[in-house]
Design a protein around this motif. Structure first.
Motif, short mmCIF file in Angstrom:
data_model
loop_
_atom_site.label_atom_id
_atom_site.label_comp_id
_atom_site.label_asym_id
_atom_site.label_seq_id
_atom_site.Cartn_x
_atom_site.Cartn_y
_atom_site.Cartn_z
N ILE A 1 -27.39 2.04 14.41
CA ILE A 1 -27.94 3.39 14.65
C ILE A 1 -28.62 3.44 16.01
O ILE A 1 -28.46 4.40 16.77
CB ILE A 1 -28.90 3.80 13.51
N GLN A 2 -29.35 2.40 16.35
CA GLN A 2 -30.01 2.32 17.66
C GLN A 2 -28.97 2.28 18.78
O GLN A 2 -29.14 2.95 19.81
CB GLN A 2 -30.92 1.08 17.71
N SER A 3 -27.91 1.52 18.58
CA SER A 3 -26.84 1.44 19.59
C SER A 3 -26.18 2.80 19.81
O SER A 3 -25.88 3.18 20.95
CB SER A 3 -25.77 0.44 19.16
N ILE A 4 -25.97 3.54 18.75
CA ILE A 4 -25.37 4.88 18.86
C ILE A 4 -26.31 5.81 19.63
O ILE A 4 -25.87 6.55 20.52
CB ILE A 4 -25.03 5.45 17.47
N ALA A 5 -27.59 5.74 19.30
CA ALA A 5 -28.56 6.59 19.99
C ALA A 5 -28.60 6.28 21.49
O ALA A 5 -28.64 7.19 22.33
CB ALA A 5 -29.94 6.40 19.37
N GLU A 6 -28.59 4.99 21.85
CA GLU A 6 -28.60 4.60 23.26
C GLU A 6 -27.33 5.05 23.97
O GLU A 6 -27.38 5.52 25.11
CB GLU A 6 -28.75 3.08 23.39
N ALA A 7 -26.20 4.93 23.29
CA ALA A 7 -24.92 5.32 23.89
C ALA A 7 -24.85 6.83 24.11
O ALA A 7 -24.28 7.29 25.09
CB ALA A 7 -23.76 4.85 23.02
N TYR B 1 -20.31 4.15 22.94
CA TYR B 1 -20.50 5.04 21.80
C TYR B 1 -19.38 4.82 20.77
O TYR B 1 -19.63 4.67 19.58
CB TYR B 1 -20.51 6.50 22.27
N HIS B 2 -18.14 4.77 21.25
CA HIS B 2 -17.01 4.60 20.33
C HIS B 2 -17.04 3.23 19.64
O HIS B 2 -16.72 3.12 18.46
CB HIS B 2 -15.68 4.81 21.07
N ALA B 3 -17.45 2.21 20.37
CA ALA B 3 -17.56 0.87 19.77
C ALA B 3 -18.65 0.85 18.71
O ALA B 3 -18.47 0.26 17.63
CB ALA B 3 -17.86 -0.16 20.86
N ALA B 4 -19.77 1.48 18.99
CA ALA B 4 -20.88 1.52 18.02
C ALA B 4 -20.47 2.31 16.78
O ALA B 4 -20.81 1.93 15.66
CB ALA B 4 -22.12 2.13 18.67
N ARG B 5 -19.74 3.42 16.95
CA ARG B 5 -19.27 4.21 15.80
C ARG B 5 -18.29 3.39 14.96
O ARG B 5 -18.30 3.47 13.73
CB ARG B 5 -18.60 5.51 16.28
N GLU B 6 -17.45 2.60 15.63
CA GLU B 6 -16.50 1.76 14.89
C GLU B 6 -17.26 0.69 14.09
O GLU B 6 -16.93 0.42 12.94
CB GLU B 6 -15.53 1.11 15.88
N GLN B 7 -18.26 0.09 14.71
CA GLN B 7 -19.09 -0.89 14.01
C GLN B 7 -19.76 -0.25 12.80
O GLN B 7 -19.83 -0.86 11.73
CB GLN B 7 -20.20 -1.42 14.94
N GLN B 8 -20.24 0.97 12.98
CA GLN B 8 -20.90 1.69 11.89
C GLN B 8 -19.92 1.91 10.73
O GLN B 8 -20.27 1.73 9.57
CB GLN B 8 -21.44 3.03 12.38
N SER B 9 -18.71 2.25 11.06
CA SER B 9 -17.69 2.48 10.05
C SER B 9 -17.41 1.20 9.24
O SER B 9 -17.34 1.23 8.02
CB SER B 9 -16.40 2.97 10.71
N PHE B 10 -17.26 0.07 9.94
CA PHE B 10 -17.03 -1.21 9.25
C PHE B 10 -18.23 -1.58 8.37
O PHE B 10 -18.06 -2.02 7.24
CB PHE B 10 -16.76 -2.34 10.25
N CYS B 11 -19.42 -1.39 8.89
CA CYS B 11 -20.64 -1.74 8.17
C CYS B 11 -20.77 -0.89 6.90
O CYS B 11 -21.02 -1.42 5.81
CB CYS B 11 -21.86 -1.54 9.07
N GLU B 12 -20.57 0.41 7.01
CA GLU B 12 -20.68 1.30 5.86
C GLU B 12 -19.60 0.99 4.82
O GLU B 12 -19.85 1.04 3.62
CB GLU B 12 -20.61 2.77 6.29
N GLY B 13 -18.41 0.65 5.29
CA GLY B 13 -17.33 0.28 4.38
C GLY B 13 -17.66 -0.97 3.59
O GLY B 13 -17.42 -1.04 2.38
N ARG B 14 -18.23 -1.96 4.28
CA ARG B 14 -18.61 -3.21 3.60
C ARG B 14 -19.75 -2.96 2.61
O ARG B 14 -19.74 -3.53 1.51
CB ARG B 14 -19.01 -4.27 4.64
#
Length: 158
Positions: A30-36, A48-61
């Protein structure tokens, strides 16, 4: 709903991972997205796109772990009486009849399986061939290299 068999240790490992994802990794993302977002144009913002992709993987897990824990069938063999029968969670020592090679496996759930630590999945061919058998039984198990004959040398509920 599918029941997910797992050992007490396996369930605890999933709970620890879930806690790590929710309390450490998710806030960092969330912090990475805010900074991006502060960098401006989001269409061409790779961070921003990399952070959103990470967020997607994290939420899926997180959803995956929560689903498995809510449908977990936790089996603790240490509280059962050892009758010499191979069951989920048992530690089994088998002897290859042909070459006298002895191997010890613990039969665990799919998420816990780790062949390097001799933890085999309950759905693996070896585990399926051993489940329900008893101490001193001889079993034939189909492996990629052909059918192998094993003798059950020891069954422990540890």
């Amino acid at each position: 709903m599918n029941q997910y068999p797992m050992t007490a240790k396996g369930a605890e490992m999933l709970r620890v991972e879930l806690n790590e994802l929710k309390s450490v990794k998710r806030p960092k993302i969330i912090q990475s997205i805010a900074e991006a977002r502060e960098h401006g144009d989001l269409k061409e913002n790779a961070e921003y796109h990399a952070a959103r992709e990470q967020q997607s993987f994290c939420e899926g897990r997180i959803q995956d772990i929560e689903g498995k824990l809510s449908n977990a069938q936790i089996i603790d063999v240490t509280k059962m009486t050892n009758n010499g029968k191979v069951i989920f969670g048992a530690t089994v020592t088998i002897l290859n009849v042909e070459n006298e090679e002895e191997t010890t496996y613990k039969i665990v759930g799919d998420d816990e399986a780790d062949i390097k630590n001799n933890l085999i999945s309950v759905s693996s061919p070896i585990a399926r061939g051993l489940i329900g058998k008893e101490l001193d039984d001889v079993v034939n198990i189909k492996t990629p290299s052909g059918t192998v004959e094993f003798e059950i040398a020891e069954v422990e509920y540890i």
